[in-house]
Design a protein around this motif. Structure first.
Motif, mmCIF file in Angstrom:
data_model
loop_
_atom_site.group_PDB
_atom_site.id
_atom_site.type_symbol
_atom_site.label_atom_id
_atom_site.label_comp_id
_atom_site.label_asym_id
_atom_site.label_seq_id
_atom_site.Cartn_x
_atom_site.Cartn_y
_atom_site.Cartn_z
ATOM 1 N N ARG A 179 2.801 -11.123 -1.621
ATOM 2 C CA ARG A 179 2.781 -9.575 -2.107
ATOM 3 C C ARG A 179 1.556 -8.922 -1.891
ATOM 4 O O ARG A 179 1.527 -7.665 -1.749
ATOM 5 N N SER B 229 1.189 -4.862 -2.312
ATOM 6 C CA SER B 229 1.826 -4.631 -3.326
ATOM 7 C C SER B 229 1.022 -3.874 -4.673
ATOM 8 O O SER B 229 1.540 -3.243 -5.497
ATOM 9 N N THR C 181 6.752 -3.386 0.372
ATOM 10 C CA THR C 181 5.823 -3.323 -0.164
ATOM 11 C C THR C 181 5.892 -3.563 -1.658
ATOM 12 O O THR C 181 4.908 -3.288 -2.528
ATOM 13 N N SER C 182 7.171 -3.345 -2.366
ATOM 14 C CA SER C 182 7.448 -3.428 -3.683
ATOM 15 C C SER C 182 7.039 -4.605 -4.211
ATOM 16 O O SER C 182 7.011 -5.713 -3.913
ATOM 17 N N ALA C 183 6.262 -4.720 -5.479
ATOM 18 C CA ALA C 183 5.914 -5.622 -6.072
ATOM 19 C C ALA C 183 6.914 -6.476 -6.699
ATOM 20 O O ALA C 183 6.517 -7.600 -7.158
ATOM 21 N N ARG D 88 2.825 -1.291 -6.862
ATOM 22 C CA ARG D 88 3.987 -0.550 -6.181
ATOM 23 C C ARG D 88 5.363 -0.984 -7.030
ATOM 24 O O ARG D 88 6.009 -1.998 -6.355
#
Length: 321
Positions: A81, A87, A272-274, A303
């Motif tokens: 991540r 992220s 790219t979402s955490a 993110r």
């Protein structure tokens, strides 16, 4: 008399994209990779008879659990991540710690791992993807071959992902270059420290041996197969609530052991979402750790997914999934 319009200057030629591969892995490196794959697996098979009644104790289980959690989060939060997808932002100490923790999982050095995974996303389930299960067709035999390839067969190949194309940012980081070069050290510590702890905590050589076998080698083998299952199973079986360009799927049985990585369709829809487990009840331990880092001030610009973005990514009701 008319004058000709001035000629437009020629547009500069676009540079050719860098090649996907940078050659092939050398013979010595290939043999080392295969040893890291095979030896922990053989150790797991050899250690199984020790379980029956007396071969494993609470010390082995606790040490294995600690190393499994630390190194798996090093991969999921660090390698994946943070370094692969950006992220969140992290301070220098956290960057280095995450890179070292990921190395303890013995899944490859940080720069090479990231390059392979960025390549996977660039060509997901298409030609160029290093570990798609769909590269050989859809017949039962082709899918069986694809499953093996995606799960671990690709690791026995010699193709080497081009670092200059897929991870030039990491290759330019002096801290990460050092951590990357010390990868053999992190792997050695990952198998030897459990042996030391087992011996010290039980005050016996037998405790050192079982610590080496269970919390060291067998734990790494088990950990490998959980990670590889995300590459194989999570591109074949599961739910697909979000639109993505590939066959990634959410597979809930692996959610806890993979620390949230098996919410794979959610991840491929929004790389790219955490947080990957974005639905109600979807456990994502990695996202919770990132939240802790954010609260401590060690991470920022995280993110996190928003309801509006998730709504845009969702597959419309009645559409094929």
């Amino acid at each position: 008399m008319t004058t000709a319009a001035p000629a437009r200057p020629a547009e500069p030629a676009r540079p050719e994209p860098k090649p996907i591969l940078s050659g092939q892995v050398g013979r010595t490196e290939l043999l080392t990779i295969r040893a890291f794959l095979i030896i922990p697996l053989l150790a797991l098979v050899a250690a199984v008879p020790l379980v029956w009644g007396w071969g494993i104790g609470w010390v082995d289980i606790i040490v294995a659990a600690v190393f499994y959690t630390l190194s798996t989060l090093g991969v999921t939060v660090g390698y994946h991540r943070y370094f692969t997808h950006g992220s969140f932002k992290a301070n220098r100490a956290l960057r280095i710690a995450l890179a070292i923790a990921g190395g303890l999982a013995a899944q490859g050095s940080v720069i090479g791992w990231v390059a392979d995974h960025r390549r996977h996303h660039a060509f997901s389930d298409r030609e160029g993807d290093p570990h798609s299960p769909w590269l050989f067709g859809t017949s039962p035999i082709a899918l069986a071959k694809g499953f093996w390839h995606a799960h671990m067969g690709w690791l026995f190949g010699r193709d080497k992902t081009n670092i200059d194309r897929f991870a030039p940012d990491l290759a330019a980081d002096r801290d990460l270059l050092l951590v990357d070069r010390l990868f053999p050290l992190w792997v050695s510590l990952s198998v030897l420290l459990p042996a030391v702890l087992g011996g010290v905590l039980t005050l016996s050589w037998w405790g050192a041996l079982t610590g080496f076998l269970w919390a060291g080698l067998a734990r790494i083998a088990f950990q490998h197969h959980i990670t590889w299952s995300v590459n194989s199973i999570c591109h074949m079986i599961g739910d697909r609530p979000f639109a993505s360009r590939d066959k990634s799927a959410n597979f809930w049985p692996l959610a806890i052991l993979s620390m949230g990585e098996s919410w794979h369709n959610s991840h491929h829809a929004d790389p790219t979402s955490a947080r990957h487990g974005v639905g109600r009840g979807q456990i994502d331990i990695s996202a919770r750790l990132i939240w802790v880092f954010e609260k401590l001030g060690w991470a920022w610009k995280v993110r996190w997914p928003t309801p509006q973005r998730l709504a845009r990514l969702a597959v419309p009701a009645g559409a094929p999934r």
